[in-house]
Write a protein that holds these residues in place. Structure first.
Motif, PDB file in Angstrom:
ATOM      1  N   ASP A   1      53.861  59.621  41.468  1.00 42.38           N
ATOM      2  CA  ASP A   1      53.692  61.072  41.322  1.00 42.38           C
ATOM      3  C   ASP A   1      52.239  61.471  41.129  1.00 42.38           C
ATOM      4  OD1 ASP A   1      56.279  61.807  41.650  1.00 42.38           O
ATOM      5  OD2 ASP A   1      56.757  62.034  39.523  1.00 42.38           O
ATOM      6  N   GLU A   2      51.374  60.485  40.776  1.00 35.71           N
ATOM      7  CA  GLU A   2      49.972  60.811  40.504  1.00 35.71           C
ATOM      8  C   GLU A   2      49.140  60.930  41.779  1.00 35.71           C
ATOM      9  OE1 GLU A   2      51.370  57.951  40.463  1.00 35.71           O
ATOM     10  OE2 GLU A   2      50.020  56.233  40.535  1.00 35.71           O
ATOM     11  N   LEU A   3      49.787  60.727  42.932  1.00 36.82           N
ATOM     12  CA  LEU A   3      49.002  60.606  44.168  1.00 36.82           C
ATOM     13  C   LEU A   3      48.792  61.941  44.863  1.00 36.82           C
ATOM     14  CD1 LEU A   3      50.729  57.392  45.543  1.00 36.82           C
ATOM     15  CD2 LEU A   3      48.551  57.559  44.313  1.00 36.82           C
TER      16      LEU A   3
ATOM     17  N   ARG B   1      43.706  59.687  44.923  1.00 42.78           N
ATOM     18  CA  ARG B   1      44.072  59.834  46.339  1.00 42.78           C
ATOM     19  C   ARG B   1      44.962  58.685  46.750  1.00 42.78           C
ATOM     20  NH1 ARG B   1      41.782  62.570  50.720  1.00 42.78           N
ATOM     21  NH2 ARG B   1      43.203  61.399  52.052  1.00 42.78           N
ATOM     22  N   ASP B   2      45.953  58.992  47.527  1.00 40.75           N
ATOM     23  CA  ASP B   2      46.814  57.949  48.090  1.00 40.75           C
ATOM     24  C   ASP B   2      46.000  57.157  49.113  1.00 40.75           C
ATOM     25  OD1 ASP B   2      48.684  56.399  49.359  1.00 40.75           O
ATOM     26  OD2 ASP B   2      49.601  58.065  50.457  1.00 40.75           O
ATOM     27  N   ALA B   3      45.600  55.937  48.726  1.00 36.97           N
ATOM     28  CA  ALA B   3      44.798  55.107  49.633  1.00 36.97           C
ATOM     29  C   ALA B   3      45.677  54.288  50.563  1.00 36.97           C
ATOM     30  CB  ALA B   3      43.918  54.170  48.806  1.00 36.97           C
ATOM     31  N   LEU B   4      46.972  54.238  50.258  1.00 38.85           N
ATOM     32  CA  LEU B   4      47.832  53.277  50.971  1.00 38.85           C
ATOM     33  C   LEU B   4      48.664  53.914  52.082  1.00 38.85           C
ATOM     34  CD1 LEU B   4      48.864  51.308  47.776  1.00 38.85           C
ATOM     35  CD2 LEU B   4      47.099  50.724  49.464  1.00 38.85           C
TER      36      LEU B   4
ATOM     37  N   GLY C   1      53.565  50.436  45.033  1.00 38.53           N
ATOM     38  CA  GLY C   1      53.674  50.871  43.640  1.00 38.53           C
ATOM     39  C   GLY C   1      55.054  50.597  43.069  1.00 38.53           C
ATOM     40  N   GLY C   2      55.122  50.767  41.735  1.00 42.72           N
ATOM     41  CA  GLY C   2      56.424  50.661  41.067  1.00 42.72           C
ATOM     42  C   GLY C   2      57.017  49.271  41.017  1.00 42.72           C
ATOM     43  N   THR C   3      56.167  48.237  41.202  1.00 36.94           N
ATOM     44  CA  THR C   3      56.725  46.864  41.191  1.00 36.94           C
ATOM     45  C   THR C   3      56.883  46.316  39.776  1.00 36.94           C
ATOM     46  OG1 THR C   3      54.530  45.898  41.415  1.00 36.94           O
ATOM     47  CG2 THR C   3      55.763  46.245  43.457  1.00 36.94           C
ATOM     48  N   MET C   4      56.198  46.979  38.786  1.00 37.01           N
ATOM     49  CA  MET C   4      56.291  46.490  37.396  1.00 37.01           C
ATOM     50  C   MET C   4      57.517  47.118  36.729  1.00 37.01           C
ATOM     51  SD  MET C   4      53.970  44.224  36.857  1.00 37.01           S
ATOM     52  CE  MET C   4      53.887  44.157  35.080  1.00 37.01           C
ATOM     53  N   HIS C   5      57.485  47.129  35.422  1.00 37.85           N
ATOM     54  CA  HIS C   5      58.679  47.601  34.706  1.00 37.85           C
ATOM     55  C   HIS C   5      58.309  48.724  33.744  1.00 37.85           C
ATOM     56  CE1 HIS C   5      61.015  44.339  36.486  1.00 37.85           C
ATOM     57  NE2 HIS C   5      59.926  43.609  36.311  1.00 37.85           N
TER      58      HIS C   5
ATOM     59  N   PRO D   1      52.396  45.773  45.253  1.00 37.74           N
ATOM     60  CA  PRO D   1      51.934  46.380  44.003  1.00 37.74           C
ATOM     61  C   PRO D   1      51.044  47.592  44.272  1.00 37.74           C
ATOM     62  CG  PRO D   1      51.450  44.019  44.067  1.00 37.74           C
ATOM     63  CD  PRO D   1      51.915  44.404  45.433  1.00 37.74           C
ATOM     64  N   GLY D   2      51.006  48.519  43.311  1.00 39.27           N
ATOM     65  CA  GLY D   2      50.301  49.778  43.516  1.00 39.27           C
ATOM     66  C   GLY D   2      48.787  49.676  43.492  1.00 39.27           C
ATOM     67  N   ASN D   3      48.229  48.729  42.718  1.00 37.70           N
ATOM     68  CA  ASN D   3      46.764  48.607  42.732  1.00 37.70           C
ATOM     69  C   ASN D   3      46.335  48.257  44.154  1.00 37.70           C
ATOM     70  OD1 ASN D   3      45.784  49.202  40.138  1.00 37.70           O
ATOM     71  ND2 ASN D   3      46.525  47.227  39.366  1.00 37.70           N
TER      72      ASN D   3
HETATM   73  N1  LIG Z   1      52.284  45.837  30.803  1.00 37.24           N
HETATM   74  C1  LIG Z   1      51.763  45.453  31.976  1.00 37.24           C
HETATM   75  N2  LIG Z   1      51.326  46.393  32.830  1.00 37.24           N
HETATM   76  C2  LIG Z   1      50.806  46.007  34.005  1.00 37.24           C
HETATM   77  C3  LIG Z   1      50.699  44.649  34.332  1.00 37.24           C
HETATM   78  C4  LIG Z   1      51.174  43.686  33.412  1.00 37.24           C
HETATM   79  O1  LIG Z   1      51.104  42.479  33.646  1.00 37.24           O
HETATM   80  N3  LIG Z   1      51.711  44.147  32.249  1.00 37.24           N
HETATM   81  N4  LIG Z   1      50.199  44.283  35.539  1.00 37.24           N
HETATM   82  C5  LIG Z   1      49.335  45.209  36.213  1.00 37.24           C
HETATM   83  C6  LIG Z   1      49.185  44.779  37.584  1.00 37.24           C
HETATM   84  S1  LIG Z   1      48.466  43.278  37.791  1.00 37.24           S
HETATM   85  C7  LIG Z   1      49.507  45.534  38.645  1.00 37.24           C
HETATM   86  S2  LIG Z   1      49.076  45.060  40.219  1.00 37.24           S
HETATM   87  C8  LIG Z   1      50.165  46.785  38.489  1.00 37.24           C
HETATM   88  C9  LIG Z   1      51.327  46.867  39.468  1.00 37.24           C
HETATM   89  O2  LIG Z   1      51.931  48.025  39.223  1.00 37.24           O
HETATM   90  P1  LIG Z   1      52.943  48.774  40.149  1.00 37.24           P
HETATM   91  O3  LIG Z   1      53.185  48.036  41.402  1.00 37.24           O
HETATM   92  O4  LIG Z   1      54.113  49.073  39.303  1.00 37.24           O
HETATM   93  O5  LIG Z   1      52.116  50.051  40.571  1.00 37.24           O
HETATM   94  P2  LIG Z   1      51.902  51.441  39.853  1.00 37.24           P
HETATM   95  O6  LIG Z   1      52.077  51.304  38.386  1.00 37.24           O
HETATM   96  O7  LIG Z   1      52.697  52.414  40.562  1.00 37.24           O
HETATM   97  O8  LIG Z   1      50.376  51.658  40.172  1.00 37.24           O
HETATM   98  C10 LIG Z   1      49.384  50.795  39.706  1.00 37.24           C
HETATM   99  C11 LIG Z   1      48.018  51.451  39.914  1.00 37.24           C
HETATM  100  O9  LIG Z   1      47.781  51.654  41.274  1.00 37.24           O
HETATM  101  C12 LIG Z   1      47.549  53.038  41.569  1.00 37.24           C
HETATM  102  N5  LIG Z   1      48.206  53.364  42.839  1.00 37.24           N
HETATM  103  C13 LIG Z   1      49.522  53.254  43.103  1.00 37.24           C
HETATM  104  N6  LIG Z   1      49.774  53.661  44.348  1.00 37.24           N
HETATM  105  C14 LIG Z   1      48.594  54.002  44.880  1.00 37.24           C
HETATM  106  C15 LIG Z   1      48.202  54.507  46.146  1.00 37.24           C
HETATM  107  N7  LIG Z   1      49.108  54.733  47.113  1.00 37.24           N
HETATM  108  N8  LIG Z   1      46.895  54.771  46.355  1.00 37.24           N
HETATM  109  C16 LIG Z   1      45.981  54.575  45.371  1.00 37.24           C
HETATM  110  N9  LIG Z   1      46.295  54.073  44.158  1.00 37.24           N
HETATM  111  C17 LIG Z   1      47.576  53.818  43.917  1.00 37.24           C
HETATM  112  C18 LIG Z   1      48.208  53.765  40.439  1.00 37.24           C
HETATM  113  O10 LIG Z   1      47.668  55.047  40.270  1.00 37.24           O
HETATM  114  C19 LIG Z   1      47.920  52.836  39.292  1.00 37.24           C
HETATM  115  O11 LIG Z   1      46.606  53.020  38.811  1.00 37.24           O
HETATM  116  O12 LIG Z   1      50.682  46.927  37.201  1.00 37.24           O
HETATM  117  C20 LIG Z   1      49.750  46.660  36.142  1.00 37.24           C
HETATM  118  N10 LIG Z   1      50.378  46.967  34.894  1.00 37.24           N
END
Ligand SMILES: Nc1nc2c(c(=O)[nH]1)N[C@H]1C(S)=C(S)[C@@H](COP(=O)(O)OP(=O)(O)OC[C@H]3O[C@@H](n4cnc5c(N)ncnc54)[C@H](O)[C@@H]3O)O[C@H]1N2
Ligand code: MOO
Length: 391
Positions: free
Chosen positions: A179-181, A193-196, A244-248, A293-295
């Motif tokens: 939702d932050e995108l 910005r949605d980079a993906l 995104g959304g792969t964590m918990h 993953p979202g990063n």
């Molecule tokens: N408690 C913990 N939190 C996190 C951990 C962990 O081990 N323990 N691992 C981190 C790691 S490593 C990753 S990678 C991320 C993976 O998270 P998600 O896949 O659930 O992704 P989001 O939470 O949705 O987003 C993460 C980050 O990326 C940015 N994002 C997402 N989509 C986009 C997009 N399309 N374009 C640009 N940036 C995007 C989002 O704003 C977040 O900043 O989890 C960590 N957390």
């Protein structure tokens, strides 16, 4: 807690699962449009190659001992009449059909002509190509599953093809969660910005998938995630890439959505840094979901780590082979995890780049790929490392 699977084992598991879903149907694709496709059938030459004995030089095709009387001329494209008498020759151009009865081909620069009679010495190695010396009609030149490259297209044309039987392109869909995108304009005030959305479909196309524009951002609710995944399935996608959304976390709905749809994990978290929460699951209808993953750098790590072997498997290609590079500087390891380190080539050696945080794309945008530092190790200047290319 889920135990991450080793990076190499994860790649193999995904490749093997995808191989069971190779499409049966093939498509007939005109040669000029076949680049990047995969051969659905072996490439079998329709004629001998070359199809007729061919001169490889400009000179004389002669019969018997010199001197030779000039009996005619054969240009490339002509049909050559046989030389029926010793002591005769024809002038021949490179690519010209060598007349039946020819015993030697002599280069123009190795010959002299006096009073209409030609003399000269052939070189040690014959200056003409025997019919069928490259391939005999009916011979298999390339196996089914071979990627179609410009070289393959040229070879297919050489041996008589107008179209190629190719595997259907794997159909992919991309869903962006978060939702932050923002989908336009500069980021700020908590929004990024949605980079993906714009980049993942581009990567998938280069990797040989057919894909429409990304859908998203999908609202951060479980219902919206389930509905978006179902819609992608209904559109006929064999591979659904989510970002995104792969964590918990509180709004990470991918895992619950997969559970609701009855998916089974092929790979659920991988021992690789960055990008470990990546996953691949299979829906009851056989479609694959790649949870990236979202990063953003981690998204690309997941694409090259899991989606590349998955697409290779779906297209019935060989498992992707990695090339190697020599490291130009030390690269740290990541403990028990594989480290995929962004590198650029300087003087033919791989050097790590800066700005490689998993949320950054600055380092990635200037890199050729990731050097692979295996678990428990570290890279030293001069070491040979595997390289995962970025495209
Ligand atoms: N408690 C913990 N939190 C996190 C951990 C962990 O081990 N323990 N691992 C981190 C790691 S490593 C990753 S990678 C991320 C993976 O998270 P998600 O896949 O659930 O992704 P989001 O939470 O949705 O987003 C993460 C980050 O990326 C940015 N994002 C997402 N989509 C986009 C997009 N399309 N374009 C640009 N940036 C995007 C989002 O704003 C977040 O900043 O989890 C960590 N957390
Ligand atoms: O591994 Mo996360 O995927 O480090 O950003």
């Amino acid at each position: 807690m889920t135990i991450p699977i080793a990076w190499t084992a994860a790649r193999e598991a995904v490749f093997t699962a995808a191989q069971s879903r190779i499409p049966k149907a093939s498509e007939s694709v005109p040669l000029a449009e076949a680049d990047g496709r995969t051969l659905a059938e072996p490439l079998v030459t329709l004629t001998d190659l070359p199809a007729f004995p061919t001169s490889s030089v400009d000179g004389w095709a002669a019969r018997g001992p010199a001197p030779w009387r000039i009996a005619g001329r054969v240009l490339a494209g002509d049909t050559a009449a046989p030389l029926t008498e010793d002591g005769t020759c024809v002038e021949i151009a490179t690519g010209g059909m060598v007349p039946a009865g020819t015993t030697v081909v002599v280069r123009i620069e190795d010959s002299s002509t006096t009073d209409g009679l030609v003399s000269g010495e052939p070189r040690k190695l014959p200056d003409w190509r025997r019919q069928g010396e490259e391939a005999a009609a009916g011979e298999e030149l390339l196996a089914a599953g071979t990627p179609v490259t410009p070289g393959v297209i040229g070879l297919a044309a050489s041996c008589g093809y107008d179209t190629l039987a190719c595997r259907a392109l794997p159909k992919a869909a991309v869903l962006v969660f978060g939702d932050e995108l923002l989908t336009a304009g500069p980021p700020g005030q908590g929004r990024v910005r949605d980079a993906l959305g714009p980049s993942v479909p581009s990567w998938l196309r280069r990797a040989g998938a057919s894909v429409a524009a990304a859908r998203g951002p999908v609202a951060d609710t479980l219902d919206a995630h389930v509905a978006a995944l179902q819609e992608a399935v209904d559109s006929g996608a064999q591979l659904i890439c989510t970002t995104g959304g792969t964590m918990h976390g509180p709004v990470d709905h991918l895992h619950p959505a997969l559970a609701e749809l009855g998916a089974r994990y092929v790979v659920n978290t991988v021992a690789v840094r960055p990008g470990f929460p990546m996953l691949v699951a299979q829906l009851p209808g056989g479609q694959f979901v790649a949870g990236l993953p979202g990063n953003p750098q981690s998204t690309f790590v997941a694409l090259v780590s899991l989606v590349l072997p998955l697409l290779a498997g779906l297209a019935g290609r060989q498992r992707p082979e990695l090339s190697t590079v020599t490291l130009g500087a030390d690269v740290p390891g990541r403990g028990d995890f594989t480290h995929l380190a962004l590198v650029t080539l300087v003087g033919g050696r791989a050097h790590p780049v800066g700005h490689v945080g998993s949320a950054m794309l600055r380092g990635l945008a200037g890199s050729v790929g990731f050097a692979v530092i295996p678990p428990g190790g570290e890279g030293h200047a001069g070491d040979v490392a595997q390289l995962v290319p970025l495209s």
